[in-house]
Scaffold this motif. Sequence first.
Motif, PDB file in Angstrom:
ATOM      1  N   ILE A  19      73.652 -10.067 -45.504  1.00  6.91           N
ATOM      2  CA  ILE A  19      74.668  -9.085 -45.113  1.00  6.91           C
ATOM      3  C   ILE A  19      75.942  -9.804 -44.666  1.00  6.91           C
ATOM      4  N   THR A  20      77.054  -9.097 -44.741  1.00  6.70           N
ATOM      5  CA  THR A  20      78.342  -9.647 -44.322  1.00  6.70           C
ATOM      6  C   THR A  20      78.522  -9.399 -42.821  1.00  6.70           C
ATOM      7  N   PRO A  21      79.475 -10.104 -42.203  1.00  7.06           N
ATOM      8  CA  PRO A  21      79.782  -9.808 -40.802  1.00  7.06           C
ATOM      9  C   PRO A  21      80.129  -8.334 -40.591  1.00  7.06           C
ATOM     10  N   LYS A 114      79.725 -19.410 -38.678  1.00 12.25           N
ATOM     11  CA  LYS A 114      81.143 -19.644 -38.946  1.00 12.25           C
ATOM     12  C   LYS A 114      81.810 -18.410 -39.581  1.00 12.25           C
ATOM     13  N   ASP A 115      81.090 -17.740 -40.483  1.00 15.39           N
ATOM     14  CA  ASP A 115      81.671 -16.565 -41.147  1.00 15.39           C
ATOM     15  C   ASP A 115      81.941 -15.445 -40.141  1.00 15.39           C
ATOM     16  N   TRP A 116      81.000 -15.287 -39.204  1.00 13.05           N
ATOM     17  CA  TRP A 116      81.175 -14.279 -38.155  1.00 13.05           C
ATOM     18  C   TRP A 116      82.376 -14.649 -37.285  1.00 13.05           C
ATOM     19  N   ALA A 117      82.411 -15.904 -36.856  1.00 12.13           N
ATOM     20  CA  ALA A 117      83.481 -16.349 -35.963  1.00 12.13           C
ATOM     21  C   ALA A 117      84.835 -16.233 -36.659  1.00 12.13           C
ATOM     22  N   GLU A 118      84.892 -16.621 -37.914  1.00  4.93           N
ATOM     23  CA  GLU A 118      86.166 -16.585 -38.641  1.00  4.93           C
ATOM     24  C   GLU A 118      86.618 -15.160 -38.973  1.00  4.93           C
ATOM     25  N   SER A 119      85.683 -14.207 -38.896  1.00  7.12           N
ATOM     26  CA  SER A 119      86.065 -12.802 -39.099  1.00  7.12           C
ATOM     27  C   SER A 119      86.681 -12.225 -37.832  1.00  7.12           C
TER      28      SER A 119
END
Length: 131
Positions: A19-21, A114-119
């Motif tokens: 799943i995506t952020p 990282k993907d969560w944080a960068e979102s």
Amino acid sequence: MTTNVKQMMEAANAAVPRITPAQAKEMIAKGSTLVVDVRDAPEVEKSGKVAGAIHVSRGMLEFRADPETPYHDKNFAKDKTVILYCASGGRSALGGKVLKDMGYPNVYNLGAFKDWAESGEAIDKPIEPDM
Ligand SMILES: O=S(=O)([O-])[S-]
């Protein structure tokens, strides 16, 4: 019959949807969701974790998830949606597959922290050193 990491990853990714952020955020907003950071403690201490997530290192996951062990964490319940993540999505896929094998029906892989944080999503920081 033996297996290897490639085969284990294929089986895990087939069993545990990625799943995506944004999708994770939606699931969290609905409630009854457990977010689990399965990285090791030094990684979590350095980066922080998804807001509201619990930290259970990959090595302890089965023990925390199984109510029959003395290490059970009461946050784990089979009626919850469980979202795992790690540094790149490997450990969370394998850990998610284990949870499915243990009877957790709704398990998802958020992949890389990282993907969560960068979102720009919410992060808990700093992290208490635990297991
Ligand atoms: O397990 S990992 O994908 O974070 S290297």
